[in-house]
Design a protein around this motif. Structure first.
Motif, PDB file in Angstrom:
ATOM      1  N   PHE A   1      42.817  57.886  -2.281  1.00 32.33           N
ATOM      2  CA  PHE A   1      42.350  58.728  -2.996  1.00 32.33           C
ATOM      3  C   PHE A   1      41.324  59.142  -3.149  1.00 32.33           C
ATOM      4  O   PHE A   1      40.375  58.195  -3.697  1.00 32.33           O
ATOM      5  CB  PHE A   1      43.048  57.684  -4.107  1.00 32.33           C
ATOM      6  N   VAL A   2      40.641  60.003  -3.935  1.00 29.77           N
ATOM      7  CA  VAL A   2      40.394  60.663  -5.222  1.00 29.77           C
ATOM      8  C   VAL A   2      40.383  61.331  -6.656  1.00 29.77           C
ATOM      9  O   VAL A   2      40.995  62.204  -6.340  1.00 29.77           O
ATOM     10  CB  VAL A   2      39.208  61.706  -4.343  1.00 29.77           C
TER      11      VAL A   2
ATOM     12  N   SER B   1      42.920  62.215  -1.379  1.00 31.88           N
ATOM     13  CA  SER B   1      44.226  62.872  -2.352  1.00 31.88           C
ATOM     14  C   SER B   1      44.074  62.969  -3.657  1.00 31.88           C
ATOM     15  O   SER B   1      43.292  61.349  -4.049  1.00 31.88           O
ATOM     16  CB  SER B   1      46.076  62.485  -1.598  1.00 31.88           C
ATOM     17  N   ASP B   2      43.761  63.360  -4.228  1.00 32.85           N
ATOM     18  CA  ASP B   2      44.028  63.197  -5.376  1.00 32.85           C
ATOM     19  C   ASP B   2      45.034  62.510  -6.400  1.00 32.85           C
ATOM     20  O   ASP B   2      45.797  62.214  -5.000  1.00 32.85           O
ATOM     21  CB  ASP B   2      44.737  64.532  -6.303  1.00 32.85           C
TER      22      ASP B   2
ATOM     23  N   MET C   1      54.326  66.870  -6.160  1.00 32.81           N
ATOM     24  CA  MET C   1      54.171  65.785  -6.095  1.00 32.81           C
ATOM     25  C   MET C   1      52.879  64.688  -6.073  1.00 32.81           C
ATOM     26  O   MET C   1      52.680  65.143  -5.666  1.00 32.81           O
ATOM     27  CB  MET C   1      54.447  65.150  -4.489  1.00 32.81           C
ATOM     28  N   SER C   2      52.533  63.403  -6.614  1.00 29.24           N
ATOM     29  CA  SER C   2      51.763  62.437  -6.658  1.00 29.24           C
ATOM     30  C   SER C   2      51.243  62.222  -5.527  1.00 29.24           C
ATOM     31  O   SER C   2      50.981  61.954  -5.117  1.00 29.24           O
ATOM     32  CB  SER C   2      51.608  61.904  -8.053  1.00 29.24           C
ATOM     33  N   GLY C   3      49.997  61.821  -6.139  1.00 29.40           N
ATOM     34  CA  GLY C   3      49.570  61.058  -4.764  1.00 29.40           C
ATOM     35  C   GLY C   3      50.299  59.561  -4.129  1.00 29.40           C
ATOM     36  O   GLY C   3      49.720  59.216  -2.865  1.00 29.40           O
ATOM     37  N   ILE C   4      50.499  59.141  -4.994  1.00 24.23           N
ATOM     38  CA  ILE C   4      50.800  58.256  -4.753  1.00 24.23           C
ATOM     39  C   ILE C   4      52.363  58.081  -4.735  1.00 24.23           C
ATOM     40  O   ILE C   4      52.957  57.223  -3.369  1.00 24.23           O
ATOM     41  CB  ILE C   4      50.625  56.976  -6.141  1.00 24.23           C
ATOM     42  N   ASP C   5      53.074  59.203  -5.167  1.00 23.66           N
ATOM     43  CA  ASP C   5      54.763  59.453  -4.218  1.00 23.66           C
ATOM     44  C   ASP C   5      54.414  60.256  -3.204  1.00 23.66           C
ATOM     45  O   ASP C   5      54.810  59.605  -2.391  1.00 23.66           O
ATOM     46  CB  ASP C   5      55.463  60.708  -4.901  1.00 23.66           C
ATOM     47  N   LEU C   6      53.249  60.307  -2.515  1.00 25.77           N
ATOM     48  CA  LEU C   6      52.917  60.775  -0.803  1.00 25.77           C
ATOM     49  C   LEU C   6      52.533  60.035  -0.470  1.00 25.77           C
ATOM     50  O   LEU C   6      53.437  60.127   0.888  1.00 25.77           O
ATOM     51  CB  LEU C   6      51.661  61.604  -1.060  1.00 25.77           C
TER      52      LEU C   6
END
Lengths: 119, 148
Positions: A80-81, A53-54, A60-65
């Motif tokens: 994360f990428v 994930s970006d 929804m951001s990657g960290i929220d995901l």
């Protein structure tokens, strides 16, 4: 193996998929989502083995995901990428359960090395 | 600002070479009166400012064709904007990493046209680095906003 690529840029999803095709994961089934919310739906329906994930995405951001997956008790290898890789982001990613953080631009070697350590 | 012109050159060259397999020439090429595109990301938090990546329309199309792995004539405008937005995101993200501290990076926006200027309210240019790619121009600019 199923790998879900999450990025709001279709161009970047293409590059991640193309790069994976140059690694030992060339035969993986590649799934796509354009933000965290869309990824939650794909993860629920497809149950991928890995999420790439970006970090910075609309809706929804990657960290929220990643936090949402933890909150609902879903266990999936997650990396994360991202174009950003500050120490505080790395610490936040690891504390939320991410396996790795690969910086853009990346190479087939750096991506494969990160995946090998996570799977 | 804790990022030098040479840092910006190295980041930009790395992004274009690793992502597109396109080497950049440090000899600048002048922009013509033709169409051009400018990608912009805003950084806020420990450091306030923006990073813009400006290219000629032909270079934006060449980059997009490589990112999507299709012939240039098959690209639509959205794909060209998406590609430049992602190149801007990578450039800005790597510059943000060098700035240190805790900051946020915006989603990229892209302007397109012939006669326009990009303004970041309250910010001034602290660095601007030019390249050539083939015979097409590329310019990366860092703007900083002083916050009281």
């Amino acid at each position: 193996m199923k790998i879900l690529v999450v990025d709001d840029s279709r161009a970047m999803r293409m590059i991640v998929k193309r790069t994976l095709s140059q690694t030992g994961y060339a035969h993986a089934t590649l799934l796509e989502a354009s933000n965290g919310l869309e990824a939650l739906e794909v993860i629920a329906s497809e149950q991928p083995d890995l999420v790439l994930s970006d970090w910075n995405m609309p809706e929804m951001s990657g960290i929220d995901l990643l936090d949402a997956l933890a909150a609902e008790g879903t266990s999936v290898a997650f990396g994360f990428v991202t174009s950003e890789s500050t120490p505080d982001m790395y610490a936040r990613a690891m504390s939320s359960g991410a396996k790795f953080l690969v910086s853009k631009p990346f190479t087939p070697e750096s991506l494969e090395s990160a995946l090998a350590g996570a799977l | 600002m804790p990022v030098s012109d040479d840092d910006i050159r190295q980041i930009t060259e790395s992004v274009w070479l690793a992502t597109l397999d396109l080497p950049l020439d440090r000899e600048p090429v002048a922009f013509s009166d033709g169409e051009r595109l400018t990608g912009c990301v805003v950084i806020s938090g420990g450091w306030h400012g923006a990073v813009t990546v400006e290219v000629s329309e032909p270079l934006a199309r060449r980059a997009a064709a490589r990112m999507f792995d299709v012939p240039e004539e098959e690209l639509d405008a959205e794909e060209v904007r998406d590609a430049l937005g992602e190149l801007t995101n990578m450039t800005g993200g790597n510059i943000k990493t060098l700035l240190g501290g805790v900051s946020q990076l915006s989603i990229p926006s892209v302007a397109y046209g012939r006669e326009y200027r990009v303004f970041v309210p309250g910010a001034s240019v602290v660095s601007s680095v030019e390249f050539g790619c083939g015979r097409e121009p590329l310019q990366v600019t860092v703007l900083e906003r002083q916050v009281a």
